[in-house]
Design a protein around this motif. Structure first.
Motif, PDB file in Angstrom:
ATOM      1  N   VAL A 197       1.012  -1.133   0.067  1.00 56.84           N
ATOM      2  CA  VAL A 197      -0.108  -0.034   0.040  1.00 56.84           C
ATOM      3  C   VAL A 197       0.763   1.233  -0.009  1.00 56.84           C
ATOM      4  O   VAL A 197       1.505   1.219   0.847  1.00 56.84           O
ATOM      5  N   ARG A 198       0.780   2.135  -0.935  1.00 56.80           N
ATOM      6  CA  ARG A 198       1.720   3.163  -0.976  1.00 56.80           C
ATOM      7  C   ARG A 198       1.093   4.306  -0.256  1.00 56.80           C
ATOM      8  O   ARG A 198      -0.213   4.373   0.042  1.00 56.80           O
ATOM      9  N   PRO A 199       1.796   5.351   0.210  1.00 57.90           N
ATOM     10  CA  PRO A 199       1.257   6.426   0.863  1.00 57.90           C
ATOM     11  C   PRO A 199       0.433   7.330  -0.048  1.00 57.90           C
ATOM     12  O   PRO A 199       0.637   7.373  -1.100  1.00 57.90           O
ATOM     13  N   LEU A 200      -0.670   7.966   0.539  1.00 62.74           N
ATOM     14  CA  LEU A 200      -1.244   8.935  -0.161  1.00 62.74           C
ATOM     15  C   LEU A 200      -0.133  10.116  -0.472  1.00 62.74           C
ATOM     16  O   LEU A 200       0.449  10.504   0.140  1.00 62.74           O
ATOM     17  N   THR A 247      -2.487   2.308 -12.525  1.00 68.29           N
ATOM     18  CA  THR A 247      -1.605   3.240 -12.702  1.00 68.29           C
ATOM     19  C   THR A 247      -1.391   4.295 -11.728  1.00 68.29           C
ATOM     20  O   THR A 247      -2.353   4.800 -11.206  1.00 68.29           O
ATOM     21  N   GLY A 248      -0.221   4.377 -11.375  1.00 68.89           N
ATOM     22  CA  GLY A 248       0.083   5.405 -10.131  1.00 68.89           C
ATOM     23  C   GLY A 248      -0.047   4.796  -8.866  1.00 68.89           C
ATOM     24  O   GLY A 248       0.197   5.401  -7.766  1.00 68.89           O
ATOM     25  N   SER A 249      -0.277   3.372  -8.938  1.00 67.72           N
ATOM     26  CA  SER A 249      -0.275   2.631  -7.514  1.00 67.72           C
ATOM     27  C   SER A 249       1.177   2.257  -7.065  1.00 67.72           C
ATOM     28  O   SER A 249       1.129   1.848  -5.812  1.00 67.72           O
ATOM     29  N   GLY A 250       2.081   2.399  -7.745  1.00 71.09           N
ATOM     30  CA  GLY A 250       3.490   2.280  -7.212  1.00 71.09           C
ATOM     31  C   GLY A 250       4.275   1.173  -7.942  1.00 71.09           C
ATOM     32  O   GLY A 250       5.029   0.581  -7.179  1.00 71.09           O
ATOM     33  N   LYS A 251       3.621   0.713  -9.122  1.00 72.30           N
ATOM     34  CA  LYS A 251       4.303  -0.553  -9.546  1.00 72.30           C
ATOM     35  C   LYS A 251       5.642  -0.370  -9.915  1.00 72.30           C
ATOM     36  O   LYS A 251       6.900  -1.124  -9.814  1.00 72.30           O
ATOM     37  N   THR A 252       6.021   0.848 -10.532  1.00 69.68           N
ATOM     38  CA  THR A 252       7.234   0.983 -11.083  1.00 69.68           C
ATOM     39  C   THR A 252       8.374   1.402  -9.773  1.00 69.68           C
ATOM     40  O   THR A 252       9.344   1.033 -10.056  1.00 69.68           O
ATOM     41  N   HIS A 253       7.822   2.137  -8.913  1.00 66.30           N
ATOM     42  CA  HIS A 253       8.098   2.497  -7.844  1.00 66.30           C
ATOM     43  C   HIS A 253       8.742   1.134  -7.155  1.00 66.30           C
ATOM     44  O   HIS A 253       9.926   1.117  -6.808  1.00 66.30           O
ATOM     45  N   THR A 254       7.875   0.325  -6.907  1.00 69.00           N
ATOM     46  CA  THR A 254       8.463  -0.813  -6.534  1.00 69.00           C
ATOM     47  C   THR A 254       9.375  -1.666  -7.151  1.00 69.00           C
ATOM     48  O   THR A 254      10.470  -2.044  -6.659  1.00 69.00           O
TER      49      THR A 254
HETATM   50  P1  ADP Z   1       2.776   3.120 -11.377  1.00 68.42           P
HETATM   51  O1  ADP Z   1       3.951   2.427 -11.844  1.00 68.42           O
HETATM   52  O2  ADP Z   1       2.016   1.886 -10.782  1.00 68.42           O
HETATM   53  O3  ADP Z   1       1.825   3.709 -12.538  1.00 68.42           O
HETATM   54  P2  ADP Z   1       4.503   4.705 -10.058  1.00 68.42           P
HETATM   55  O4  ADP Z   1       5.525   3.611  -9.441  1.00 68.42           O
HETATM   56  O5  ADP Z   1       4.967   5.338 -11.184  1.00 68.42           O
HETATM   57  O6  ADP Z   1       3.169   3.993 -10.432  1.00 68.42           O
HETATM   58  O7  ADP Z   1       4.003   5.535  -8.931  1.00 68.42           O
HETATM   59  C1  ADP Z   1       3.514   6.701  -9.042  1.00 68.42           C
HETATM   60  C2  ADP Z   1       4.119   7.877  -8.179  1.00 68.42           C
HETATM   61  O8  ADP Z   1       3.937   7.450  -6.815  1.00 68.42           O
HETATM   62  C3  ADP Z   1       5.574   8.297  -8.209  1.00 68.42           C
HETATM   63  O9  ADP Z   1       5.910   9.487  -8.401  1.00 68.42           O
HETATM   64  C4  ADP Z   1       6.289   7.389  -7.036  1.00 68.42           C
HETATM   65  O10 ADP Z   1       7.349   8.021  -6.814  1.00 68.42           O
HETATM   66  C5  ADP Z   1       5.113   7.392  -6.062  1.00 68.42           C
HETATM   67  N1  ADP Z   1       5.253   6.233  -5.184  1.00 68.42           N
HETATM   68  C6  ADP Z   1       4.553   5.241  -5.476  1.00 68.42           C
HETATM   69  N2  ADP Z   1       4.668   4.147  -4.522  1.00 68.42           N
HETATM   70  C7  ADP Z   1       5.311   4.796  -3.580  1.00 68.42           C
HETATM   71  C8  ADP Z   1       5.733   4.593  -2.225  1.00 68.42           C
HETATM   72  N3  ADP Z   1       5.453   3.228  -1.674  1.00 68.42           N
HETATM   73  N4  ADP Z   1       6.423   5.390  -1.459  1.00 68.42           N
HETATM   74  C9  ADP Z   1       6.508   6.432  -2.102  1.00 68.42           C
HETATM   75  N5  ADP Z   1       6.123   7.001  -2.982  1.00 68.42           N
HETATM   76  C10 ADP Z   1       5.733   6.084  -4.030  1.00 68.42           C
END
Ligand code: ADP
Ligand code: MG
Length: 874
Positions: A42-45, A124-131
């Motif tokens: 769960v990513r932060p808001l 999209t935006g849920s943090g997949k790429t971030h992870t």
């Molecule tokens: P997705 O790939 O699912 O579309 P991203 O990984 O690009 O999403 O995340 C979108 C934004 O949210 C990025 O700017 C990323 O830095 C931020 N973000 C996502 N997950 C986290 C997390 N766990 N902690 C801090 N920031 C996060």
């Protein structure tokens, strides 16, 4: 230790493939299955004031509830749902923790020769790429995996190009010479030009690999050598693109990327055909390659107006390993000892439904396709789950999308599959997050066969260690002796060591005759020394022998190596010679072809010249033809004019002549009339005594008057008239004129007074009349129309009918003035005289001769008479 690796029967290549799945496939232990590991992050808001709909309850459970505007009440209760996962990572969990729990076991497996698949799933935006990749300064799973791999195998890496991947998803070991040659080739090559021209990692990326974790696998088999290969692909719109493909840089019109196809290798593993696989030797290098692909992806996104969140990216790490030989020196060349394992890191496209992104047109289609591949993934998981749970045997539709097809073997065969479900707790994502949770929960129920533990090497372990220990010992000894190895100093030091180890000689000065101590001592020492000498010489002989055997061994190995190299060299020489002859042959061929081309070019010019000439000729001819045609037209027009003129002239002339002839004929007629009148006067003269001449005779004469000239002889013999019953002057005629008759334009026309004119013979008319006349027309032999007036008397038959007895034929004929001479007698040159003569003769004949003709007899063609009408009397 026994080898448990599956080996192909007599097929070394087959055995050298990836060991992912034995052929034929037989699960090592069907009961040994692991569920797909599903984790939730769960990513932060993004903003603290955002409404939140997901809460982490404990380490394995999350709770999702509808946002305020969306609350569903069921039975008056507020509905919230809980989902359990293998582990849940809350907003505060750092990347390292996630890596340790989720990815570390996969890396350990990779190094132990097992396959793994790790993917991130979510909107999209849920943090997949971030992870997966990480954010600047906060490296994700991918750089951490690379770091751990290189930390573990770092000292045991094979030299570049020792392992060589083939294009059929397999791997070979090259001999040291070949590898060396390739290395030299690579070093000689200029750095490939990229659009940017530099090959450094973006500082932002460099930040990500600075993991500083020092995490490593502890029990790496040190008797193996390792090599890492990476490839990076993207699945977009159900097409696979190689992100590492080096396309020639075209700044003006860059070519669109070419899509790749999937193939199945001998072991039923799927692979991307012709995909670039780069051998990397460090985390930096590997990440640099990743960054290159990432950059290419971004360029494609901008150039083709794509949405990066709609593509699936797959980073594949392949690890090849092979044991060292018994000495721990070289890589074993036996192909069946090579192991290839792979770890696939997948960053899936956003799982949201199409309507959420308000996509239009092309994008909508793309979105549809992406959803399609995720949908296929969902379907595959569902079918797998059903098959496993209910013992069904439904076909899993892996082939429906490239994504599932590529990873088919992970679900179908063996390997470890892990999925990280990323969720954004914001309220707007509630519905999508719900879908994600449901899918994730279902996925956990799917089980995948556990990869078999395989002994990676069948040789005695510790070869590398022993070798290393020996090397260390040697260098230590050398160090101890000080300085570099020098034969002289070595000899000296050995002699010194030997002297030092000898027992010291006592003083051998005999000062006293009775000295019975010095000599025995000396003898004892000398004996000791003698013994030592013997021992040493024995040792020396032994050492010499050992050294000799070693030397021989070394010699033989050197000779073998030399022979081997010589063989290689001669082989290469042969190849070079072959290639030289080939080159010569090709050069000759080139020369002949060039000569041929020259000839053809010359021929072409000649033909072209000919063509030009012919074209010119054609043009001039066509011009001439046109000219002629126009001339012809003009001539035609002129001729037509002339013809019209001449025709008119001739018509006028004809008319003039006709008029003249008519006048002449009228004059002649008038003369004849006059003569006839005179003849009549002569004929009627004697009748003056009997004035009542039968009127019938008169009537009968009438038509004759028209064409017969009166006899110029006044005293012509009188006509012997046949007796006819007398008729009243008012006798009636039936004038039968068939409608087919043509009007003749003669000046004199037959005229019958008191006649009933009929077009067809009718008995009614005949009953009323006593005379009958048929006007009959036919074509004479000279082509003129001949009119015959066939006359007869009408009788009443006994039966009450009517009968006609033909009595005479009157022939009326026109003649052309030119045709006349032909018919006249050639003996008489004067036509006028002739005319008068004939007229006279005719009248004479007519008046004197009467031909008896039987009534009703048929009129034959012999009755034709020319020049004038003739009357025949029956
Ligand atoms: P997705 O790939 O699912 O579309 P991203 O990984 O690009 O999403 O995340 C979108 C934004 O949210 C990025 O700017 C990323 O830095 C931020 N973000 C996502 N997950 C986290 C997390 N766990 N902690 C801090 N920031 C996060
Ligand atoms: Mg992303």
């Amino acid at each position: 230790m026994a080898t448990v690796r599956p080996r192909g029967h007599g097929d070394m290549r087959a055995a050298a493939r990836t060991p992912r799945r034995p052929v034929p496939k037989k699960p090592s232990n069907p009961s040994l299955k692991d569920p797909v590991g599903v984790y939730c992050r769960v990513r932060p808001l993004s903003r603290p004031d955002q409404e939140c709909c997901i809460e982490v309850i404990n380490e394995t459970t999350v709770q999702i509830h509808p946002p305020d505007g969306y609350r569903i009440f069921r039975n008056g209760e507020y509905r919230e749902t809980q989902y359990s996962f293998k582990e849940v990572f809350g907003t505060l969990v750092v990347q390292k923790k996630l890596f340790d729990v989720v990815a570390k076991p996969l890396v350990e497996d990779l190094i132990r020769g097992k396959n793994g698949l790790l993917f991130t799933y979510g909107v999209t935006g849920s943090g997949k790429t971030h992870t997966m990749t990480g954010s600047p300064g906060d490296g994700g799973l991918l750089p951490r995996c690379l770091d751990m791999i290189f930390n573990s195998i770092g000292p045991f890496q094979a030299k570049r190009f020792v392992f060589k991947l083939d294009d059929k998803n397999g791997v070979d070991v090259q001999c040291e010479v070949d590898a060396l040659l390739e290395r030299q080739k690579r070093d000689a090559m200029p750095v490939p030009k990229t659009p940017s021209g530099k090959r450094q990692i973006d500082p932002e990326f460099a930040d990500m690999i600075n993991v500083q974790d020092h995490c490593k696998v502890e029990d790496v088999d040190e008797d193996n050598v390792y090599s890492v290969f990476v490839s990076y692909i993207e699945i977009y719109n159900n097409y696979i693109y190689d992100l590492l493909e080096e396309a020639p840089f075209e700044p003006i019109k860059p070519k669109p990327p070419q899509s790749k196809i999937l193939r199945e290798d001998q072991n039923h593993n799927m692979y991307v055909m012709g995909c670039t696989e780069v051998e990397v030797k460090s985390t930096e290098e590997a990440f640099e390659v990743f960054w290159r692909g990432q950059k290419k992806r971004r360029i494609a996104d901008t150039q083709l107006n794509r949405e990066s969140s709609r593509s699936h990216s797959v980073f594949i790490i392949k690890l090849a390993q092979a044991p060292l030989d018994a000495d721990g020196d070289n890589v074993l060349q036996e192909k069946e000892q090579i192991t290839l394992s792979q770890l696939s890191l997948v960053d899936l496209a956003g799982s949201e439904r199409t309507n959420r992104t308000k996509a239009e047109g092309n994008r909508l289609r793309e979105a549809g396709n992406i959803n399609q591949s995720l949908m296929t993934l969902r379907t595959c998981i569902e079918v797998l789950r059903e098959n496993q749970m209910y013992g069904m045997n439904k076909m899993v539709p892996y082939r429906d999308s490239k994504l599932t097809h590529l990873f088919k073997n992970y679900f179908d065969g063996e390997g470890k599959v892990r999925m990280i479900v990323c969720v954004n707790p914001k309220a707007e994502d509630y519905e999508e997050s719900l879908q994600v949770m449901r899918f994730a929960e279902m996925t956990q129920e799917v089980e995948v066969a556990r990869p078999v533990d395989r002994a990676l090497c069948g040789l005695t372990p510790g070869r590398r260690l022993r070798n290393q220990a020996f090397q260390e010992e040697l260098s230590r000894k050398l160090e101890m002796r000080g300085g570099p190895i020098n034969e002289e100093t070595e000899e000296q030091s050995v002699a010194e060591m030997f002297l030092q180890s000898l027992p010291p000689l006592p003083s051998c000065e005999l000062l006293d005759i009775n000295d019975d101590q010095t000599l025995p001592k000396l003898i004892e020492v000398l004996e000791k020394r003698h013994k030592l000498r013997q021992m040493l010489s024995e040792e020396f002989a032994k050492n010499v022998l050992a050294f000799k055997t070693m030397l021989q061994e070394f010699d033989s190995s050197v000779v073998a190596k030399e022979n081997y190299l010589q063989g290689k060299l001669s082989e290469k020489d042969k190849t070079i010679a072959r290639q030289k002859t080939d080159v010569e042959r090709l050069e000759k061929k080139i020369k002949t072809l060039e000569y041929k081309i020259e000839i053809l070019e010359k021929t072409t010019t000649i033909y072209e010249e000919d063509k030009r000439n012919l074209q010119q000729e054609l043009e001039s001819k066509s011009q001439k033809l046109q000219r002629q045609a126009s001339d012809k037209r003009r001539l035609e027009a002129r001729l037509q004019g002339m013809v019209a003129e001449t025709t008119m002239k001739w018509e006028k002339e004809c008319e003039r002549r006709v008029a003249a002839k008519q006048l002449e004929m009228q004059n002649k007629l008038w003369v004849k009339d006059e003569k006839l009148k005179q003849l009549k006067a002569i004929v009627t003269e004697p009748r003056n005594e009997k004035p009542e001449r039968p009127s019938r005779e008169r009537d009968r004469e009438k038509p004759v008057q028209r064409s017969v000239s009166p006899s110029p002889v006044p005293n012509a013999p009188p006509v012997r008239l046949r007796h006819r019953r007398s008729r009243s002057a008012g006798e009636r005629w039936v004038d039968h004129k068939p409608p087919s008759n043509l009007p003749t334009e003669t000046v004199m026309q037959p005229h019958v007074p008191h006649a009933i004119t009929v077009a067809a013979a009718s008995e009614k008319a005949l009953a009323k009349c006593d005379k009958y006349m048929l006007t009959h027309q036919e074509l004479a032999s000279d082509g003129e129309i001949e009119t015959k007036l066939i006359k007869g008397d009408v009788f009443k038959t006994r039966g009450g009918g009517q009968a006609v007895q033909f009595t005479e034929i009157e022939t009326l004929k026109q003649e052309s003035p030119t045709g006349r001479k032909r018919r006249s007698s050639p003996s008489n040159p004067d036509p006028a005289e002739d005319a008068t003569d004939s007229a006279w003769t005719d009248v004479e004949t007519r008046c004197s001769v009467a031909v008896e003709m039987r009534a009703g007899s048929v009129l034959g063609p012999g009755y034709q008479h020319h020049a004038q009408p003739k009357r025949r009397k029956p």
